[in-house]
Each structure stands twice: as C-alpha cells, then as structure tokens.
Design a protein around this motif. Structure first.
Motif, short mmCIF file in Angstrom:
data_model
loop_
_atom_site.label_atom_id
_atom_site.label_comp_id
_atom_site.label_asym_id
_atom_site.label_seq_id
_atom_site.Cartn_x
_atom_site.Cartn_y
_atom_site.Cartn_z
N ALA A 172 0.84 -1.21 0.00
CA ALA A 172 0.00 0.00 0.00
C ALA A 172 0.87 1.25 0.00
O ALA A 172 0.54 2.25 -0.65
N ASP A 173 1.99 1.21 0.71
CA ASP A 173 2.92 2.35 0.71
C ASP A 173 3.52 2.56 -0.68
O ASP A 173 3.72 3.70 -1.11
N LEU A 174 3.82 1.46 -1.36
CA LEU A 174 4.38 1.56 -2.72
C LEU A 174 3.36 2.20 -3.67
O LEU A 174 3.71 3.03 -4.50
N TYR A 175 2.09 1.80 -3.53
CA TYR A 175 1.04 2.44 -4.33
C TYR A 175 0.91 3.92 -3.98
O TYR A 175 0.76 4.77 -4.87
N ALA A 176 0.95 4.23 -2.70
CA ALA A 176 0.82 5.63 -2.28
C ALA A 176 1.94 6.48 -2.87
O ALA A 176 1.72 7.63 -3.24
N ALA A 177 3.14 5.92 -2.98
CA ALA A 177 4.26 6.65 -3.59
C ALA A 177 4.08 6.80 -5.10
O ALA A 177 4.40 7.83 -5.67
N ALA A 178 3.55 5.77 -5.74
CA ALA A 178 3.34 5.79 -7.20
C ALA A 178 2.12 6.61 -7.61
O ALA A 178 2.03 7.09 -8.74
N ILE A 179 1.17 6.77 -6.68
CA ILE A 179 -0.05 7.56 -6.93
C ILE A 179 -0.17 8.57 -5.79
O ILE A 179 -0.94 8.37 -4.84
N PRO A 180 0.61 9.66 -5.84
CA PRO A 180 0.66 10.59 -4.71
C PRO A 180 -0.68 11.18 -4.29
O PRO A 180 -0.87 11.52 -3.12
N ALA A 181 -1.63 11.28 -5.20
CA ALA A 181 -2.94 11.86 -4.85
C ALA A 181 -3.86 10.84 -4.17
O ALA A 181 -4.92 11.21 -3.67
N ALA A 182 -3.46 9.58 -4.14
CA ALA A 182 -4.32 8.55 -3.55
C ALA A 182 -4.42 8.72 -2.04
O ALA A 182 -3.50 9.23 -1.39
N ILE A 183 -5.54 8.28 -1.50
CA ILE A 183 -5.78 8.33 -0.06
C ILE A 183 -5.57 6.93 0.49
O ILE A 183 -6.26 5.99 0.07
N LEU A 184 -4.63 6.79 1.42
CA LEU A 184 -4.28 5.49 1.98
C LEU A 184 -5.02 5.27 3.29
O LEU A 184 -4.98 6.10 4.19
N HIS A 185 -5.69 4.12 3.37
CA HIS A 185 -6.42 3.74 4.57
C HIS A 185 -5.79 2.47 5.13
O HIS A 185 -5.89 1.41 4.52
N ARG A 186 -5.15 2.59 6.28
CA ARG A 186 -4.58 1.43 6.96
C ARG A 186 -5.61 0.92 7.96
O ARG A 186 -6.10 1.69 8.78
N LEU A 187 -5.89 -0.35 7.88
CA LEU A 187 -6.95 -0.91 8.72
C LEU A 187 -6.34 -1.91 9.70
O LEU A 187 -5.77 -2.93 9.28
N GLU A 188 -6.47 -1.62 10.98
CA GLU A 188 -5.88 -2.47 12.02
C GLU A 188 -6.62 -3.79 12.17
O GLU A 188 -7.85 -3.84 12.07
N ARG A 189 -5.83 -4.82 12.39
CA ARG A 189 -6.34 -6.18 12.64
C ARG A 189 -7.27 -6.67 11.52
O ARG A 189 -8.20 -7.43 11.77
N ARG A 190 -6.99 -6.25 10.31
CA ARG A 190 -7.81 -6.69 9.17
C ARG A 190 -6.95 -7.52 8.23
O ARG A 190 -5.81 -7.17 7.94
N ASP A 191 -7.52 -8.62 7.74
CA ASP A 191 -6.79 -9.53 6.88
C ASP A 191 -6.96 -9.16 5.40
O ASP A 191 -7.45 -8.08 5.07
N HIS A 192 -6.56 -10.08 4.54
CA HIS A 192 -6.61 -9.83 3.09
C HIS A 192 -8.02 -9.56 2.61
O HIS A 192 -8.23 -8.84 1.64
N GLN A 193 -8.99 -10.13 3.28
CA GLN A 193 -10.40 -9.94 2.92
C GLN A 193 -11.04 -8.84 3.79
O GLN A 193 -12.27 -8.73 3.82
N LEU A 194 -10.23 -8.07 4.48
CA LEU A 194 -10.71 -7.04 5.42
C LEU A 194 -11.70 -7.63 6.42
O LEU A 194 -12.66 -6.98 6.82
N ASN A 195 -11.49 -8.90 6.76
CA ASN A 195 -12.38 -9.62 7.68
C ASN A 195 -13.82 -9.62 7.16
O ASN A 195 -14.77 -9.64 7.94
N ASP A 196 -13.96 -9.56 5.85
CA ASP A 196 -15.27 -9.53 5.16
C ASP A 196 -16.13 -8.35 5.60
O ASP A 196 -17.37 -8.42 5.55
N ASP A 197 -15.49 -7.26 5.99
CA ASP A 197 -16.19 -6.07 6.45
C ASP A 197 -15.75 -4.87 5.60
O ASP A 197 -14.62 -4.39 5.73
#
Length: 182
Positions: free
Chosen positions: A145-170
């Motif tokens: 996600a950090d690599l994407y944020a660097a490659a797309i500077p205007a993107a908004i990065l959302h880090r989600l705690e304790r969430r897996d690859h499926q975002l815990n299906d939420d």
C-alpha cells in the motif's frame, strides 16, 4: 436511478464464489439500493492474465454510466489500476477503490505482463483513488500500500488495524468512502 459500481474480483480458485462474494455482500448491505453493484466473473480466475482480464474490463467499463465507481480486490485491483493507466475510460468515474492490491515493481511483486510504473498516478484519470490495506494481511504484504501511495501521490491510503486480506469480510470503511462521494 442508482449509481453503478463495478467490483473486480481477486484471483485464485474459488475467489469469485467463496471469497469475494462476501465482500460484495458486505458492500451491498452497507450501500443499500442507491448503488447498483455489478460483479462479473473474471475469466480463468485460477490463472489470471492481464491481457484477458483487461479485455474483460474494457467490456464491463463500457457498460457503465457517468459517475460510476470501480472497486478492485487483490489481483483484481492491480489489473484494474494498470488497465485504467493504459486505457482511460470513456466516461467520467466518481472514484476508484483498491483493496489489498499487490504492487507490481520495485519492492513489490514481479510480473511478466505488467510493467513497473513508479509514476502510475500521472497516467491515471484525475479522480479520487482510495487504497485499503489491512495490517494483518498475510497474502499481500502491507507495505505494498505504501508503494502504491508513492506511485499515486494523490491517492488516499487507509490502513486498517487487525484486518486480513479480505478485510475480515467487512467493507464498512470502503462503503463510507463511497457514500461520501455520492
């Protein structure tokens, strides 16, 4: 008339039925009838090819109307963002939402089909782009996600705690950001 949303599935055997359908269901519950979710099955999900998925995306995006939103999960997000960089849509989109998308290039994953693009943001349409990454993702390393944020500077990065690859299906955060655009 409901706003359209195209959800691009991830890859792997059973991804459409067994995994990403839960993400689509979560979005549908949170967004309600004001958003029409399109969830096409991508070709050969167990062995995705950029050219094949990109062709399918062209057909799906061409069916959308102005103000549509695009959501891509995992490899589906990777293919989606690179497809948009190569072939900007004919319509104006409201936003793009990438969930746990693997980054292709230096520091990320290699690909024979997608070339690394450190200036990816310069090739994309000028629309809101949101990146979502769970810190408990054991499929795609969170630093992608950090690599994407660097490659797309205007993107908004959302880090989600304790969430897996499926975002815990939420998909609560994704739905909230989609609703904010409406």
């Amino acid at each position: 008339m409901a706003r359209q949303l195209l959800f691009v599935q991830g890859a792997g055997a059973g991804a459409y039925d067994d995994w990403d359908s839960k993400l689509v269901s979560s979005l549908a519950r949170k967004l309600g009838p004001i958003v029409e979710i399109r969830y096409p099955r991508m070709p050969d999900e167990a062995d995705p090819r950029f050219s094949v998925w990109s062709s399918a995306l062209t057909q799906e995006i061409d069916k959308l109307s102005e103000g549509a939103m695009l959501v891509g999960h995992s490899i589906g997000g990777t293919v989606l963002i690179h497809h948009l960089a190569r072939m900007p849509p004919k319509i104006e989109l409201a936003g793009v939402f990438l969930i746990a998308a693997p980054f292709i290039g230096n520091g990320g994953w290699p690909s024979d089909e997608i070339s690394s693009t450190s200036d990816l943001g310069a090739k994309l349409p000028r629309i809101p782009i949101h990146l979502y990454q769970g810190d408990a993702d054991d499929t795609v390393p969170p630093h992608h996600a950090d690599l994407y944020a660097a490659a797309i500077p205007a993107a908004i990065l959302h880090r989600l705690e304790r969430r897996d690859h499926q975002l815990n299906d939420d998909m609560s955060e994704v739905a909230a950001d989609i609703l904010a655009l409406l």
